[in-house]
Design an enzyme around this catalytic site. Structure first.
Site, PDB file in Angstrom:
ATOM      1  N   CYS A 381       0.691  -1.091   0.049  1.00  0.00           N
ATOM      2  CA  CYS A 381      -0.072  -0.070   0.075  1.00  0.00           C
ATOM      3  C   CYS A 381       0.806   1.190   0.096  1.00  0.00           C
ATOM      4  O   CYS A 381       1.594   1.329  -1.084  1.00  0.00           O
ATOM      5  CB  CYS A 381      -1.094   0.021   1.112  1.00  0.00           C
ATOM      6  SG  CYS A 381      -2.419   1.104   1.036  1.00  0.00           S
ATOM      7  N   GLU A 405      -0.697  13.189  -1.728  1.00  0.00           N
ATOM      8  CA  GLU A 405      -1.272  13.288  -0.490  1.00  0.00           C
ATOM      9  C   GLU A 405      -0.656  14.093   0.616  1.00  0.00           C
ATOM     10  O   GLU A 405      -1.139  14.522   1.465  1.00  0.00           O
ATOM     11  CB  GLU A 405      -1.192  11.769   0.129  1.00  0.00           C
ATOM     12  CG  GLU A 405      -1.659  11.375   1.448  1.00  0.00           C
ATOM     13  CD  GLU A 405      -1.712   9.935   1.979  1.00  0.00           C
ATOM     14  OE1 GLU A 405      -2.109   9.765   3.035  1.00  0.00           O
ATOM     15  OE2 GLU A 405      -1.150   9.280   1.177  1.00  0.00           O
ATOM     16  N   HIS A 507      -3.501  -4.901  -0.051  1.00  0.00           N
ATOM     17  CA  HIS A 507      -3.105  -5.751   1.127  1.00  0.00           C
ATOM     18  C   HIS A 507      -2.992  -7.331   1.293  1.00  0.00           C
ATOM     19  O   HIS A 507      -4.176  -7.749   1.693  1.00  0.00           O
ATOM     20  CB  HIS A 507      -4.088  -5.147   2.390  1.00  0.00           C
ATOM     21  CG  HIS A 507      -3.731  -3.844   2.641  1.00  0.00           C
ATOM     22  ND1 HIS A 507      -2.831  -3.491   3.575  1.00  0.00           N
ATOM     23  CD2 HIS A 507      -4.058  -2.525   2.104  1.00  0.00           C
ATOM     24  CE1 HIS A 507      -2.819  -2.011   3.622  1.00  0.00           C
ATOM     25  NE2 HIS A 507      -3.641  -1.662   2.739  1.00  0.00           N
ATOM     26  N   GLU A 509      -1.973  -9.614   3.212  1.00  0.00           N
ATOM     27  CA  GLU A 509      -1.881 -10.070   4.420  1.00  0.00           C
ATOM     28  C   GLU A 509      -3.324 -10.466   5.042  1.00  0.00           C
ATOM     29  O   GLU A 509      -3.420 -11.332   5.838  1.00  0.00           O
ATOM     30  CB  GLU A 509      -1.191  -9.019   5.230  1.00  0.00           C
ATOM     31  CG  GLU A 509      -2.159  -7.662   5.627  1.00  0.00           C
ATOM     32  CD  GLU A 509      -1.701  -6.637   4.814  1.00  0.00           C
ATOM     33  OE1 GLU A 509      -1.767  -5.404   5.162  1.00  0.00           O
ATOM     34  OE2 GLU A 509      -1.222  -6.875   3.669  1.00  0.00           O
TER      35      GLU A 509
END
Length: 535
Positions: A381, A405, A507, A509
């Protein structure tokens, strides 16, 4: 078979392990051939944890359908085969939101809307809806018995026994039997008082899971049974385990699942726990020793913020028959002190996700070090985005490359706000969330790891790779190995002249399990092993 409901509550202290107890019980019941679903009820007023600080709440776990949920759902998915959804986690905020919406529509026909029956009925409806199609629904009530916030939830689950009968409902209470070192004794009084609080509400627990750091002697079990009004066979000690994946085996040894199916009048096959025994054997006695992996992040003071990540790395170790030792490094500390010394003895480096500018330059420094020193690197990410920034600056010589950002007037925003996010004003539940497909380029590191060209992974972000910089980055050696074809979004980046360098926008995970380690973590830990052996 009519769905059976198991309600898990906790007493004495918070973080007592209700989520692990629920997940482990789910694993045991699945091993007996039952279809299991799980659900978490959270007493806070937030609609979901999506906007909560990681330091307050820990990790936000994302489901395939895009729900931002409690980290306990991560335990549920890792320990069982249940596919969880938005229905698998609800909060006080969601319940009140729904009830008030119904009142405004006139659904209550002018009646006075109250906690009982309207709020409790809404809770029961959500529990029943989530349980459809399951043999057993395990429902964890967040918080601690005695908290004001939990009372409506406890009243709702109390009514379940009245509605469905004792043969279809079961109350499991997780409590603490503390060891007082100065006295040299275990104490049962906190458990007694916790059960008293439950009984005041009208719930008599059927089974007690007694957490303790030491073995609980039989005479103490007898005492707990007497004062808490439960069968002594239902006082089940849960002594602190060396590893969380031993918990299902420990609970099976104490015959928890046997007592549960007996009380719920369910006939099942004998459980096969061989896969869990193999996992524990590998975790406790790895054949290939240990690898050291650095996690360079900004929430390292609360490692619960990276719960799924640390577990996925453990799964990668299981797949490679090695132990993964994690070193958490604060990226702000790297900014202050420099990179020297922080990564020198690491076998691999991982930069996880996060939000905001704080600590990002430290992440860039860590990524540059891993790239130049040929240390296996995995960016997830924000970690992937910072890898693109680092490559743009130091390889493509775009000195002011950054993410919009952090700098709205950035001269070269190689990472920018997604088009559909530009009109979004509300923070809650508005990111790119949930599972999206991704096409992998043949022959790339990602393609070899997955052994597939089409995959689906879960996302949680607003910013993406800026396609305006595709040409200059690829011309200088960056490989764009994963693409979301529908919108031509870059999802995976790699470097060719490196042992293992990969960044992904999603992601991975969230989809890793001890019995089914994620392909990317298997490949990453294997690269760390090779790096260790080459030193």
């Amino acid at each position: 078979m009519k769905t059976k409901f198991i309600f898990i509550t906790g007493g004495v202290v918070s973080s007592i392990g209700k989520g692990l107890a629920a997940a482990s019980l789910g694993a045991l019941l699945e091993a007996r051939g039952l279809r299991v679903t799980l659900q978490k009820l959270d007493p806070y007023i937030n609609v979901d944890p999506g906007t909560m600080s990681p330091f307050q709440h820990g990790e936000v776990f994302v489901t395939d359908d895009g729900a931002e949920t409690d980290l306990d759902l991560g335990h549920y998915e890792r320990f069982t085969n249940a596919r969880l959804s938005k229905k698998s986690n609800f909060t006080t905020g969601q319940v009140y939101f729904s009830v008030i919406d119904k009142e405004r529509r006139g659904d209550y026909l002018g009646g006075t809307v109250q906690v009982i029956p309207h709020i409790t009925d809404e809770m029961k409806c959500k529990i029943i809806e989530n349980a459809k199609g399951a043999d057993v629904a395990i429902v964890e009530v967040g918080g601690t018995v005695g908290d004001i916030e939990s009372l409506p939830f406890l009243e709702a689950i109390r009514q379940f026994r009245f509605d469905r009968g004792a043969g279809n409902t079961l109350y499991v209470h997780v409590t603490l039997v503390p060891y007082i070192r100065t006295a040299g004794e275990l104490k049962t009084k906190p458990t007694q008082h916790s059960v008293m609080e439950l009984r005041k509400i009208g719930i008599q627990p059927d089974i007690l899971l007694c957490r303790s750091e030491r073995e609980i002697p039989q005479e103490m079990k007898n005492k707990i049974a007497l004062f808490c009004n439960v069968d002594v066979k239902d006082v089940i000690p849960v002594v602190d385990s060396e590893h969380i994946y031993y918990v299902p085996l420990a609970l099976s040894k104490e015959r928890l699942d046997e007592r549960v199916v007996e009380k719920l009048n369910i006939w099942t096959k004998a459980p096969d726990l061989t896969p869990w025994q193999d996992v524990v054997e590998t975790v406790c006695h790895p054949g290939h020793g240990e690898v050291r992996i650095a996690i360079v992040g900004k929430y390292v003071n609360l490692t619960e913020s990276y719960k799924s990540l640390s577990e996925a790395l453990t799964h990668g170790g299981i797949a490679n028959d090695c132990r993964v030792s994690l070193k958490y490094i604060d990226s702000e500390k790297i900014e202050r002190d420099g990179i020297d010394g922080h990564l020198v003895d690491m076998d691999a480096v991982l930069v996880p996700g996060g939000f905001g500018e704080r600590g990002t330059e430290g992440k860039v420094m860590a990524i540059e070090y891993a790239r130049l020193h040929k240390i296996p690197f995995f960016g997830i990410c924000l970690g992937m985005q910072m890898a693109v920034v680092e490559y743009a600056r130091n390889v493509c010589h775009i000195d002011d490359a950054c993410s919009s950002e952090f700098k709205k007037g950035c001269g070269n925003p190689v990472i920018h706000l997604m088009e559909e996010q530009k009109s979004v004003s509300k923070k809650g539940g508005t990111m790119r969330l949930g599972g999206y497909p991704c096409s992998l380029e043949k022959g790339t590191l990602a393609h070899v790891a997955y052994n597939a060209q089409e995959i689906s992974e879960r996302h949680r972000h607003r910013y993406e790779f800026n396609n305006a910089y595709r040409e200059v980055l690829t011309k200088n050696g960056l490989i764009l190995s994963g693409i979301y074809r529908d919108k031509d979004l870059v999802e995976v980046v790699e470097i060719a002249d490196h042992p293992w360098f990969l960044g992904c926008q999603f992601h991975p995970e969230f989809k890793s399990k001890p019995l089914a380690p994620h392909p990317l973590f298997k490949s990453f830990v294997r690269a760390a092993l090779i790096q260790r052996d080459a030193r």
